[in-house]
Design a protein around this motif. Structure first.
Motif, PDB file in Angstrom:
ATOM      1  N   SER A 159       0.844  -1.191   0.000  1.00 37.16           N
ATOM      2  CA  SER A 159       0.000   0.000   0.000  1.00 37.16           C
ATOM      3  C   SER A 159       0.882   1.245   0.000  1.00 37.16           C
ATOM      4  N   CYS A 160       0.255   2.400   0.057  1.00 34.60           N
ATOM      5  CA  CYS A 160       1.005   3.662   0.000  1.00 34.60           C
ATOM      6  C   CYS A 160       0.687   4.517   1.227  1.00 34.60           C
ATOM      7  N   PRO A 161       1.095   4.105   2.411  1.00 38.13           N
ATOM      8  CA  PRO A 161       0.822   4.921   3.599  1.00 38.13           C
ATOM      9  C   PRO A 161       1.701   6.171   3.615  1.00 38.13           C
ATOM     10  N   GLU A 162       1.241   7.164   4.356  1.00 32.33           N
ATOM     11  CA  GLU A 162       2.034   8.388   4.477  1.00 32.33           C
ATOM     12  C   GLU A 162       3.212   8.147   5.407  1.00 32.33           C
ATOM     13  N   MET A 163       4.365   8.634   4.995  1.00 29.23           N
ATOM     14  CA  MET A 163       5.581   8.514   5.798  1.00 29.23           C
ATOM     15  C   MET A 163       6.061   9.904   6.179  1.00 29.23           C
ATOM     16  N   ARG A 164       6.557  10.014   7.395  1.00 30.76           N
ATOM     17  CA  ARG A 164       7.106  11.275   7.903  1.00 30.76           C
ATOM     18  C   ARG A 164       8.588  11.064   8.169  1.00 30.76           C
ATOM     19  N   ILE A 165       9.407  11.878   7.531  1.00 28.42           N
ATOM     20  CA  ILE A 165      10.865  11.791   7.641  1.00 28.42           C
ATOM     21  C   ILE A 165      11.348  13.023   8.382  1.00 28.42           C
ATOM     22  N   GLY A 166      11.878  12.818   9.575  1.00 27.96           N
ATOM     23  CA  GLY A 166      12.389  13.930  10.358  1.00 27.96           C
ATOM     24  C   GLY A 166      13.880  14.102  10.155  1.00 27.96           C
ATOM     25  N   LEU A 167      14.294  15.259   9.651  1.00 25.88           N
ATOM     26  CA  LEU A 167      15.705  15.561   9.435  1.00 25.88           C
ATOM     27  C   LEU A 167      16.276  16.290  10.651  1.00 25.88           C
ATOM     28  N   THR A 168      17.564  16.533  10.619  1.00 32.63           N
ATOM     29  CA  THR A 168      18.228  17.263  11.696  1.00 32.63           C
ATOM     30  C   THR A 168      17.521  18.595  11.946  1.00 32.63           C
ATOM     31  N   GLU A 169      17.197  18.881  13.181  1.00 31.93           N
ATOM     32  CA  GLU A 169      16.452  20.105  13.501  1.00 31.93           C
ATOM     33  C   GLU A 169      17.241  21.352  13.138  1.00 31.93           C
ATOM     34  N   GLU A 170      18.572  21.295  13.210  1.00 31.13           N
ATOM     35  CA  GLU A 170      19.411  22.453  12.910  1.00 31.13           C
ATOM     36  C   GLU A 170      19.766  22.535  11.434  1.00 31.13           C
ATOM     37  N   PHE A 171      18.953  21.920  10.573  1.00 28.80           N
ATOM     38  CA  PHE A 171      19.199  21.909   9.137  1.00 28.80           C
ATOM     39  C   PHE A 171      18.848  23.265   8.535  1.00 28.80           C
ATOM     40  N   CYS A 172      19.819  23.894   7.851  1.00 32.24           N
ATOM     41  CA  CYS A 172      19.631  25.216   7.259  1.00 32.24           C
ATOM     42  C   CYS A 172      19.884  25.147   5.763  1.00 32.24           C
ATOM     43  N   VAL A 173      19.104  25.907   5.015  1.00 31.22           N
ATOM     44  CA  VAL A 173      19.266  26.005   3.571  1.00 31.22           C
ATOM     45  C   VAL A 173      19.726  27.420   3.249  1.00 31.22           C
ATOM     46  N   GLY A 174      20.896  27.546   2.654  1.00 30.70           N
ATOM     47  CA  GLY A 174      21.452  28.856   2.376  1.00 30.70           C
ATOM     48  C   GLY A 174      22.144  29.424   3.602  1.00 30.70           C
ATOM     49  N   LYS A 175      22.458  30.678   3.557  1.00 31.88           N
ATOM     50  CA  LYS A 175      23.163  31.333   4.664  1.00 31.88           C
ATOM     51  C   LYS A 175      22.156  32.000   5.604  1.00 31.88           C
ATOM     52  N   SER A 176      21.208  31.209   6.052  1.00 33.85           N
ATOM     53  CA  SER A 176      20.192  31.717   6.977  1.00 33.85           C
ATOM     54  C   SER A 176      20.697  31.585   8.407  1.00 33.85           C
ATOM     55  N   GLU A 177      19.856  31.986   9.347  1.00 40.72           N
ATOM     56  CA  GLU A 177      20.248  31.922  10.750  1.00 40.72           C
ATOM     57  C   GLU A 177      20.345  30.466  11.201  1.00 40.72           C
ATOM     58  N   LEU A 178      21.170  30.253  12.204  1.00 41.42           N
ATOM     59  CA  LEU A 178      21.298  28.915  12.764  1.00 41.42           C
ATOM     60  C   LEU A 178      20.016  28.554  13.494  1.00 41.42           C
ATOM     61  N   ARG A 179      19.650  27.283  13.396  1.00 39.31           N
ATOM     62  CA  ARG A 179      18.428  26.808  14.032  1.00 39.31           C
ATOM     63  C   ARG A 179      18.789  26.039  15.301  1.00 39.31           C
ATOM     64  N   GLY A 180      18.134  26.340  16.386  1.00 40.85           N
ATOM     65  CA  GLY A 180      18.351  25.609  17.626  1.00 40.85           C
ATOM     66  C   GLY A 180      19.690  25.954  18.258  1.00 40.85           C
ATOM     67  N   TYR A 181      20.127  25.084  19.168  1.00 37.98           N
ATOM     68  CA  TYR A 181      21.344  25.322  19.914  1.00 37.98           C
ATOM     69  C   TYR A 181      22.442  24.320  19.577  1.00 37.98           C
ATOM     70  N   GLY A 182      22.156  23.349  18.712  1.00 39.44           N
ATOM     71  CA  GLY A 182      23.159  22.348  18.359  1.00 39.44           C
ATOM     72  C   GLY A 182      24.007  22.811  17.194  1.00 39.44           C
ATOM     73  N   THR A 183      24.806  21.880  16.709  1.00 39.71           N
ATOM     74  CA  THR A 183      25.654  22.158  15.558  1.00 39.71           C
ATOM     75  C   THR A 183      24.801  22.222  14.307  1.00 39.71           C
ATOM     76  N   ALA A 184      24.913  23.291  13.560  1.00 36.52           N
ATOM     77  CA  ALA A 184      24.082  23.489  12.381  1.00 36.52           C
ATOM     78  C   ALA A 184      24.563  22.605  11.243  1.00 36.52           C
ATOM     79  N   VAL A 185      23.606  22.136  10.475  1.00 38.04           N
ATOM     80  CA  VAL A 185      23.880  21.421   9.233  1.00 38.04           C
ATOM     81  C   VAL A 185      23.362  22.293   8.107  1.00 38.04           C
ATOM     82  N   ARG A 186      24.272  22.818   7.301  1.00 39.06           N
ATOM     83  CA  ARG A 186      23.889  23.785   6.283  1.00 39.06           C
ATOM     84  C   ARG A 186      24.181  23.244   4.892  1.00 39.06           C
TER      85      ARG A 186
END
Length: 445
Positions: A224-251
């Motif tokens: 079947s085709c159930p919905e899946m939720r994929i959680g990535l690193t919370e500190e994941f940033c796209v571009g030179k935006s602000e850092l997210r959270g207090y951990g090490t950013a993944v940009r």
């Protein structure tokens, strides 16, 4: 509209050929031979995707050493043909398992049936697996029956591990769609983060170019085709935006998502939602250049000198800067040497290593099957070169490396969770795997 579809081996052998409109001027063998002669006559690594011969356009993609070719004499977008060929490759992989010349040969009847259902007089009808599943009747022929028990000691992407519950990489090489009447358990989902690393390092050890091309791939064996939720690193940033959270950013510099991915929770929680069908789906692609958060995996310390016998001595010390619990697999070091070399003697730091002089390319190939993180290996090569001069030293290098890093990402991107929201009496097995590979890790001497 397409005129012909054919699949060739790396040696030019015709594996599959289908004339869709009867427009071929000559025989099918002449057409395939013409394409193979043109593609092999081109300079190395400069094979174009599009070629023209007597008003007939050849469009091809290459996977696993095989050429998937379509021809047309009509005014059609070439990118449409490329997209169709890539989907054909994916469907063959889903139906037949691992993609290889043997797989194509064993399943040529199934592939012809797929082409009959996908194309009508050269016009594409559908490439959706859910639609084709209702019409395909042929059973896939497997070259070797898959058994998880036989591969219990094999880890991710070929690495050995003490944890027998880890799914091996070959688990995804079996067909996605089970044979008719097969009620075997196939409720598995594989989520892979695959990164390709390209590096150029100057002679003084300074990185001149560092580029990461990454992709998150989802392969579902669920009926079947159930919905899946994929959680990535919370500190994941796209571009030179602000850092997210207090951990090490993944940009990353930029990223792109598949059209079926829902992004309503991406900005707030870095969660991707998708309803995948059976088969493989590229969920997200991303790129990062120059500024990577982790150290480069390898550092090379070369030394060149002449010994009392007049031979050129090349001493290479290679250090693996991964964590001690990590390792690199299939490390290959390619070192160009002067063209006048006539013999090679070597001293390697461990018996597992091998090295040889390749006469055709005039390069030394140093192979390390397994390289533990935090360790270093060395090799001493003594080259006999008649008329050795300072100018000959300019022909040494640069070094090019290729390798595979299982359970490692250079960008630092991680998956926090993979959840299936649809209720099910038995939760499917979920495997999350990481790998970084490179075939362009150049070091100047």
């Amino acid at each position: 509209m397409l005129s012909q579809i054919f699949i060739l081996s790396s040696k030019g052998d015709r594996l599959v050929y289908k004339d869709l409109r009867g427009e071929a001027a000559g025989s099918s063998m002449d057409l395939t031979d013409t394409f193979y002669r043109k593609i092999t006559a081109l300079p190395r690594d400069q094979a174009p995707v599009f070629m023209v011969h007597e008003g007939l356009h050849f469009v091809h993609v290459r996977h696993a050493g095989l050429y998937f070719v379509a021809t047309t004499g009509h005014n059609i977008s070439p990118f449409t043909i490329i997209e169709f060929l890539n989907r054909l490759v994916t469907l063959i992989h889903d139906y037949c398992g691992a993609l290889s010349e043997k797989t194509i040969s064993l399943n040529f009847a199934l592939i012809y049936e797929m082409l009959d259902e996908m194309l009508d007089y050269g016009y594409v009808q559908t490439t959706a697996p859910d639609v084709l599943r209702n019409f395909i009747q042929m059973e896939p022929v497997l070259s070797k029956a898959f058994s998880l028990l036989d591969l219990g000691s094999v880890g991710l992407f070929g690495a050995e591990t003490q944890q027998s519950k880890v799914a091996p990489s070959s688990a995804t090489s079996r067909p996605v769609l089970p044979p008719h009447g097969d009620q075997g358990a196939r409720n598995e989902v594989f989520l892979d983060i695959v990164e390709r690393l390209t590096v150029v390092i100057a002679a003084n050890g300074t990185p001149m170019k560092v580029d990461i091309q990454g992709e998150i791939r989802l392969k579902s064996y669920l009926p079947s085709c159930p919905e899946m939720r994929i959680g990535l690193t919370e500190e994941f940033c796209v571009g030179k935006s602000e850092l997210r959270g207090y951990g090490t950013a993944v940009r990353v510099d930029e990223c792109a998502f598949h059209s079926s991915v829902k992004l309503d929770e991406f900005e707030s929680a870095r969660v991707l939602k998708v309803n995948p069908s059976q088969g493989e789906l590229p969920v997200m692609q991303y790129q990062l250049s120059d500024d990577i958060p982790s150290a480069l995996p390898f550092h090379l310390f070369p030394m060149l000198e002449r010994d009392p016998l007049g031979r050129l001595c090349v001493y290479l010390k290679l250090r693996c800067d991964l964590a001690p619990k990590s390792q690199a697999l299939n490390v290959r070091v390619q070192l160009p040497v002067p063209k006048g070399v006539i013999s090679l003697s070597q001293e390697l730091s461990s018996p597992e290593q091998t090295a040889e002089l390749q006469p055709s390319t005039k390069a030394i190939r140093w192979v390390i099957p397994r390289f533990q993180g935090g360790s270093q290996l060395s090799a001493l090569f003594k080259l006999e070169i008649p008329g050795l001069s300072p100018a000959s030293l300019l022909e040494v290098g640069p070094v090019n490396m290729s390798f595979e890093l299982p359970m490692h990402t250079c960008s630092g991107l991680q998956v926090r969770f993979l959840r299936i929201t649809a209720p099910s009496p038995a939760l499917p097995h979920r495997w999350v795997r990481y790998v970084t590979h490179s075939d362009s890790y150049a070091i100047c001497l």
